[in-house]
Design an enzyme around this catalytic site. Structure first.
Site, PDB file in Angstrom:
ATOM      1  CD  GLU A 105      -1.974   7.850   9.189  1.00 44.51           C
ATOM      2  OE1 GLU A 105      -1.660   8.535   8.221  1.00 44.51           O
ATOM      3  OE2 GLU A 105      -2.984   7.109   9.209  1.00 44.51           O
ATOM      4  CG  HIS A 107      -2.235   4.793   5.266  1.00 40.48           C
ATOM      5  ND1 HIS A 107      -1.934   4.521   3.944  1.00 40.48           N
ATOM      6  CD2 HIS A 107      -2.755   3.642   5.770  1.00 40.48           C
ATOM      7  CE1 HIS A 107      -2.257   3.270   3.663  1.00 40.48           C
ATOM      8  NE2 HIS A 107      -2.752   2.708   4.763  1.00 40.48           N
ATOM      9  CE  LYS A 124      -5.594   4.730   2.207  1.00 48.06           C
ATOM     10  NZ  LYS A 124      -4.624   5.807   2.456  1.00 48.06           N
ATOM     11  CG  PHE A 131      -1.090  -5.746   4.740  1.00 45.53           C
ATOM     12  CD1 PHE A 131      -1.452  -5.007   5.849  1.00 45.53           C
ATOM     13  CD2 PHE A 131      -2.069  -6.511   4.120  1.00 45.53           C
ATOM     14  CE1 PHE A 131      -2.746  -5.018   6.335  1.00 45.53           C
ATOM     15  CE2 PHE A 131      -3.375  -6.534   4.588  1.00 45.53           C
ATOM     16  CZ  PHE A 131      -3.714  -5.799   5.693  1.00 45.53           C
ATOM     17  CG  HIS A 187      -6.708   1.347   1.231  1.00 44.87           C
ATOM     18  ND1 HIS A 187      -5.684   1.626   0.341  1.00 44.87           N
ATOM     19  CD2 HIS A 187      -6.097   0.811   2.330  1.00 44.87           C
ATOM     20  CE1 HIS A 187      -4.540   1.272   0.869  1.00 44.87           C
ATOM     21  NE2 HIS A 187      -4.761   0.785   2.075  1.00 44.87           N
ATOM     22  CB  CYS A 193      -0.954  -0.006   1.196  1.00 42.14           C
ATOM     23  SG  CYS A 193      -2.152  -1.356   1.123  1.00 42.14           S
TER      24      CYS A 193
END
Length: 420
Positions: free
Chosen positions: A320, A309, A341, A405, A346, A169
């Protein structure tokens, strides 16, 4: 500072925002583009919502042969490349082929085509082994994500460094960061850089269902993506692409190019910890932020806006928030933070580049996009997340971050091009 790198062209395909103008309109108005999945029957899945793009390749000028050859994600990146090049005022004939390169990010490659072709060659899962004679002739291109970069290179005649970056990502951030490095070191003068992903397919939905990363709020798709909200329960899968024309700053200014922003700093780190897990203290993301600021020669207090993010999972949002506090200190409580998002979902590897586009447009318009659907703040996420409504705000410097990830953590700093 050596060679400086600026954005002179932007192309975007995002849910609810086909093209830069529509994309920025969606964000500035705080509208959401999430809905129930329409690409296939999602009834067997736990999460049945997504942020889909109403996209017609024919309407965007792709030929029948291109449509047959390309996966949906490759179609996206070809269209956004053409938009970005036109936006920059350059034409392919203006580029020195050997001084022009390409970097494209993608997390999952040609997922939709591979899913569809497996269904064909296996006759709906009934054949083992499969019958390869039913496969499309360009199946190999779907297996190798490098075909995305090749399509872009062919579209612009680039003969310089050409590659695909696949870091989950953070791919969209890392691809652009790599492109910036190539210009700074003098290997090229122009880079076509960005990312693309079209992952809304049964196999992707099933994978995220298995780990319960996506939302189960199927009865209210429009409000299902809720970053930093206390009632969030997972992210909404999306799709899209964003591509940029990056140039050496002095060359861009000499030709009178419109400059959206300078990419002043970039850094990436890995937590070497867990495939999907994150340490709660945000140490690795904080380190990426600190290094990006160091490269930019800026202090935490110089950041005017953070494009988060903000995936909408409890683990990510808290991680975050901790990273912002750790890297920016008290300034983290004074700077507006938001997640787009909440509006466009996403799109995995593509979202980092889409968020760079949002960051550059925030600088261009002195406007901070909102975090949609943020009605019930999580007490553990206690920063200024710009709920519901866009905010007029002097925005000269933007920090945009990504988390993926595998433990990937990336940060990029964009500034106005007239910075000394």
């Amino acid at each position: 500072m050596g060679r400086r790198v600026v954005i002179t062209g932007i192309g975007v395909l995002a849910p609810g925002g086909v093209g830069v103008k529509d994309f920025w309109s969606l964000l500035s108005e705080g509208r959401t583009a999430t809905r129930g999945i329409t690409f296939f029957d999602p009834s067997q899945f736990r999460s049945r919502v997504a942020a889909e793009i109403d996209f017609s390749p024919e309407a965007h000028g792709l030929t029948p042969q291109e449509i047959r050859r390309m996966d949906r994600a490759a179609q996206f990146v070809t269209v956004t490349t053409r938009e970005a090049l036109a936006d920059s005022g350059l034409e392919a004939a203006d580029l020195d082929p050997c001084r022009t390169g390409v970097t494209i990010g993608s997390a999952v490659g040609a997922t939709m085509s591979l899913d569809q072709e497996y269904n064909v060659v296996s006759d709906g899962g009934r054949l083992d082994p499969v019958d390869h004679t039913y496969a499309v002739p360009h199946l190999y291109n779907h297996f190798v994500p490098s075909s995305f970069a090749a399509e872009v290179a062919w579209a612009v005649g680039a003969e310089g460094p050409t590659t695909v970056v696949s870091t989950g990502c953070t791919s969209g951030l890392d691809a652009v960061g790599h492109a910036v490095d190539l210009i700074r070191e003098g290997s090229v003068d122009v880079m076509i850089a960005g990312a693309t992903d079209a992952p809304i397919s049964p196999i992707t939905v099933a994978c995220f269902d298995a780990i319960k990363a996506t939302t189960s709020r199927n009865d209210d798709p429009e409000h299902a993506s809720r970053p930093f909200d206390g009632t969030r329960n997972g992210f909404v899968l999306g799709e899209g692409s964003a591509v940029f024309v990056l140039e050496e700053r002095e060359a861009a200014l000499r030709r009178g190019a419109h400059v959206y922003a300078e990419i002043a700093g970039y850094a990436s780190r890995c937590n070497a910890f867990h495939m999907t897990g994150l340490r709660p203290d945000g140490r690795e993301m904080a380190e990426a932020i600190r290094m990006a600021l160091h490269e930019s020669r800026l202090a935490p207090e110089d950041i005017d806006y953070i494009n988060a993010h903000g995936s909408g999972t409890k683990q990510n949002d808290r991680h975050e928030t901790a990273a912002f506090k750790r890297s920016l200190g008290e300034h983290a409580r004074r700077v507006p933070v938001s997640s787009i998002k909440s509006m466009v979902g996403h799109s995995l590897g593509a979202i980092g580049s889409i968020e760079i586009a949002a960051s550059a447009l925030a600088i261009e318009n002195d406007l901070v996009p909102p975090t949609a659907n943020l009605h019930t703040p999580d007490p553990e996420c206690d920063l200024d997340y710009v709920p519901l409504t866009a905010r007029e705000w002097r925005t000269d410097t933007v920090l945009t971050v990504g988390s993926g990830f595998g433990g990937f953590q990336s940060a990029m700093v964009l500034t106005t091009a007239d910075r000394g």
